[in-house]
Design a protein around this motif. Structure first.
Motif, short mmCIF file in Angstrom:
data_model
loop_
_atom_site.label_atom_id
_atom_site.label_comp_id
_atom_site.label_asym_id
_atom_site.label_seq_id
_atom_site.Cartn_x
_atom_site.Cartn_y
_atom_site.Cartn_z
N GLN B 217 0.82 -1.22 0.00
CA GLN B 217 0.00 0.00 0.00
C GLN B 217 0.85 1.27 0.00
O GLN B 217 0.32 2.37 0.00
CB GLN B 217 -0.87 0.06 1.27
N MET B 218 2.18 1.14 0.06
CA MET B 218 2.99 2.31 0.45
C MET B 218 2.99 3.47 -0.54
O MET B 218 3.21 4.61 -0.15
CB MET B 218 4.41 1.89 0.81
N GLY B 219 2.76 3.21 -1.81
CA GLY B 219 2.82 4.32 -2.76
C GLY B 219 1.48 5.01 -2.97
O GLY B 219 1.38 5.96 -3.74
N ARG B 220 0.47 4.52 -2.30
CA ARG B 220 -0.88 5.03 -2.55
C ARG B 220 -0.96 6.53 -2.26
O ARG B 220 -0.61 6.98 -1.18
CB ARG B 220 -1.88 4.27 -1.69
N GLY B 221 -1.40 7.30 -3.23
CA GLY B 221 -1.51 8.75 -3.02
C GLY B 221 -0.18 9.47 -3.17
O GLY B 221 -0.09 10.66 -2.88
N ALA B 222 0.87 8.75 -3.64
CA ALA B 222 2.18 9.39 -3.75
C ALA B 222 2.13 10.58 -4.68
O ALA B 222 2.79 11.60 -4.44
CB ALA B 222 3.21 8.36 -4.24
N ILE B 223 1.34 10.49 -5.75
CA ILE B 223 1.34 11.57 -6.74
C ILE B 223 0.87 12.88 -6.12
O ILE B 223 1.38 13.95 -6.45
CB ILE B 223 0.49 11.19 -7.98
N VAL B 224 -0.06 12.80 -5.17
CA VAL B 224 -0.55 14.04 -4.55
C VAL B 224 0.55 14.68 -3.70
O VAL B 224 0.76 15.90 -3.74
CB VAL B 224 -1.79 13.75 -3.68
N ILE B 225 1.29 13.82 -2.95
CA ILE B 225 2.38 14.35 -2.14
C ILE B 225 3.45 14.94 -3.05
O ILE B 225 3.98 16.04 -2.79
CB ILE B 225 2.96 13.24 -1.23
N GLY B 226 3.76 14.24 -4.14
CA GLY B 226 4.76 14.74 -5.08
C GLY B 226 4.35 16.06 -5.68
O GLY B 226 5.14 17.01 -5.76
N LEU B 227 3.09 16.16 -6.12
CA LEU B 227 2.59 17.42 -6.70
C LEU B 227 2.63 18.52 -5.65
O LEU B 227 3.00 19.66 -5.94
CB LEU B 227 1.16 17.23 -7.21
N ALA B 228 2.24 18.17 -4.42
CA ALA B 228 2.27 19.17 -3.35
C ALA B 228 3.69 19.71 -3.19
O ALA B 228 3.90 20.93 -3.08
CB ALA B 228 1.79 18.54 -2.03
N ALA B 229 4.68 18.80 -3.22
CA ALA B 229 6.07 19.24 -3.06
C ALA B 229 6.48 20.16 -4.20
O ALA B 229 7.08 21.22 -3.98
CB ALA B 229 6.99 18.01 -3.00
#
Lengths: 315, 308
Positions: B217-229
């Protein structure tokens, strides 16, 4: 933009100041809650009750909820370690792994974590982990659960095993039950689902295949008992569940462990560590020895199943 | 201990975690900003990197080699998305979603189960939650990850300055014009996606070591965190950092800011059930600000009409 950020940060600090209240308790315990599962919160409650009973005002709890997100859990564990809490309590595999990674000195206890050897990559040869981690396991006596299937349904030929593929403990339980059933010459089939979206399809297929369905202690299943019951009710396939909560939602019978008692047991372990200086690395993992055979009266009657006398109805 | 001191004490952990996600965001920057593609593969390739690194380390491979393999595995996931997009003509977002979906099964098969522990007690890991305090500087998690960030930015700065790197950037800026200049845009898109997902997998490998396990499950929602960064970094440092290398650095800093705010929220004891909602709102606001500035607060340039 920099200004806005600095204003936000400053405001956050001011709120922090005003919210600051210091506790005078001798022991501070960080509770890292990860799962949203009802059974797990019962265990945490049992832990807190047992410790409060023993220590009264001397103990204070910092309960933080990661709502199933490893990133939040990592930050929470980091927060506990920097505050140098006296003990960290974890409620599932992931929070135990994160806490164990975060500290090598602060005692870490698990309440109702299924499999410590797999979670921490350690050998449990001496029943203890050998590191700063111990606790209680919610591993139900799986062989006895498998036996229960045979006891209630001696004519069952095909048993369907349903589990969520993202939960490592469910797979472990399924494998143990399957091994036992296969040794008795009963054919088994696994039906894995990814998340609540394709759960219904997996249950539907399982109903086609099986005379009896076995459900392990699985978070996603526990959250979706309603839909499982709808499907199995129509198909008239009885369900044996891994724990009481799931059984009361959609199962006929279960050999249930008491999560609250398990939590209390964990609380007593914490008491030993905090006041009597017990060495956590030598404390064996404890299990619930008083399992009770329980059944769901309503569903059993609907399916026309008579259970033996030593089964207690779930209220 | 007051909450303020506890926040300050907890900051190093948040910085290390933020930098690891910053590496992930740099990978995302290549597709999102340079190639002008929203690549959703990252939600899956992050876990792929973690899974490959953890399994190979447990199998006895030296850690650096395992991490190289993780990067290669990440590049393969990018390759698949690239083929979906260019060769099979599937829209980029959908191609990413398809790869991400299939990676769930692939990651499960790599690990054999949903969760695999990699304990710092048994293996000599590069970064760990434990390597935040009371360790020599060269072992400190922040130092190690910062070194990764600097080397990565240096390599990317060199790469995008080469002739080929320029053609890659041109592909993202203007596809048709690039093709008219004789650039093989399909090939470039695939290479960009591979590069991006390789970096994301590297960050996944670091994250698995940092938190002590890989989980499906660890990458779930990673894109949102990346975009936020990316967005926070651009909003805070956009005015100061003009150079390409500094822009990448701003992205990494964006990740750090995101996690510092996150840590403060946790120290304050705000209900974490609301965290996902809060982070989505932060991203939405940071995305809206440049648009509002342009629409409501822009002053027309002098002589704009004559020059137009």
């Amino acid at each position: 933009m920099k200004k806005i950020i600095s204003i936000i940060l400053a405001a956050a600090l001011v709120i922090a100041l005003s919210a600051c209240n210091q506790s005078s308790a001798t022991y501070t315990i960080g509770i890292l809650e990860y799962s949203t599962h009802e059974a797990q919160s019962l265990a945490v409650q049992g832990f807190m009750d047992a410790l409060t009973e023993k220590l009264g005002n001397e103990v204070s709890f910092q309960k933080q909820h990661a709502s199933g997100d490893a990133n939040s859990a990592t930050l929470i564990a980091n927060n506990f370690v920097t505050q140098n809490v006296d003990l960290i309590l974890c409620d599932n595999t992931q929070s135990l792994q994160i806490s164990a990674a975060a500290t090598a000195t602060i005692p870490v206890l698990g309440a109702a974590v299924t499999d410590y050897a797999q979670a921490l990559n350690v050998s449990l040869a001496s029943a203890s982990t050998g590191i700063n981690v111990s606790g209680t396991s919610d591993l139900a006596p799986l062989e006895s659960q498998a036996e229960m299937i045979l006891e209630l349904f001696p004519d069952a030929k095909n048993v369907g095993l349903i589990y969520c593929s993202s939960e490592v403990n469910s797979l472990y339980q399924i494998n143990s039950v399957q091994q036992y059933l296969l040794s008795k010459g009963i054919s088994c089939a696994e039906f894995a689902f990814t998340d609540s979206n394709d759960l219904a399809a997996a249950v539907q297929t399982a109903c086609e295949f099986s005379n009896v369905i076995y459900l392990p202690t699985d978070n996603t299943i526990a959250e979706c008992t309603g839909i499982i019951n709808d499907i199995c009710h129509v198909a008239k396939v009885p369900v044996i569940a891994g724990e009481k909560g799931i059984c009361s939602g959609c199962g006929v019978a279960t050999l249930s462990i008491d999560y609250y008692e398990l939590g209390k047991k964990t609380g007593l372990m914490a008491y030993e560590i905090l006041t009597n200086g017990a060495d956590i690395s030598k404390m064996p993992i404890e299990y619930d020895e008083n399992c009770t055979k329980m059944y769901n009266k309503e569903i059993a009657e609907e399916l026309g199943i008579t259970v033996p006398e030593d089964y207690i109805p779930i209220e | 201990m007051s909450i303020i001191t506890s926040i300050i004490n907890a900051l190093p952990g948040a910085v290390a975690q933020g930098l690891i996600w910053g590496i992930m965001a740099i990978g995302l920057y290549i597709t999102y900003k340079l190639l002008n593609i929203s690549d959703l593969t990252v939600d899956g390739s992050m876990c792929t990197g973690a899974a490959v690194c953890v399994m190979l380390t447990i199998a006895g491979m030296p850690l650096p080699l395992a991490m190289v393999c993780a990067v290669i595995a990440g590049m393969l996931t990018g390759f698949v998305t690239g083929i979906f997009h260019t060769f099979m003509g599937i829209p980029a977002i959908l191609a990413g979603i398809l790869t991400q979906l299939s990676l769930y099964s692939v990651n499960l098969k790599i690990m054999g189960k949903a969760n695999q522990a990699l304990s710092v007690r048994n293996y000599d890991l590069l970064v760990s939650l434990q390597y935040i305090r009371n360790v020599p500087l060269w072992k400190n998690a922040i130092f190690v990850v910062a070194a990764f960030v600097v080397v990565l930015i240096a390599i990317l700065y060199w790469f995008f300055g080469t002739e080929y790197g320029c053609s890659l950037r041109a592909t993202g800026s203007n596809l048709n014009m690039s093709r008219a200049q004789g650039i093989n845009t399909s090939f470039n898109t695939v290479i960009g996606l591979m590069l991006s997902n390789g970096i994301v997998a590297l960050s996944g490998a670091l994250l698995a070591q940092y938190q002590g396990f890989a989980d499906v499950q660890m990458g779930r929602g990673a894109i949102v965190i990346g975009l936020a960064a990316i967005i926070i970094g651009n909003a805070v440092f956009g005015k100061i950092f003009k150079n390409f290398a500094f822009k990448l650095l701003a992205v990494a800093f964006g990740g750090v800011i995101y996690y510092i705010v996150y840590q403060i929220v946790i120290c304050l004891g705000i209900d974490p059930d609301l965290l996902k909602l809060l982070s989505a709102m932060v991203v939405a606001v940071f995305l809206a600000i440049p648009y509002w500035k342009k629409t409501y607060f822009s002053v027309p340039k002098k002589g704009g009409n004559q020059n137009a």
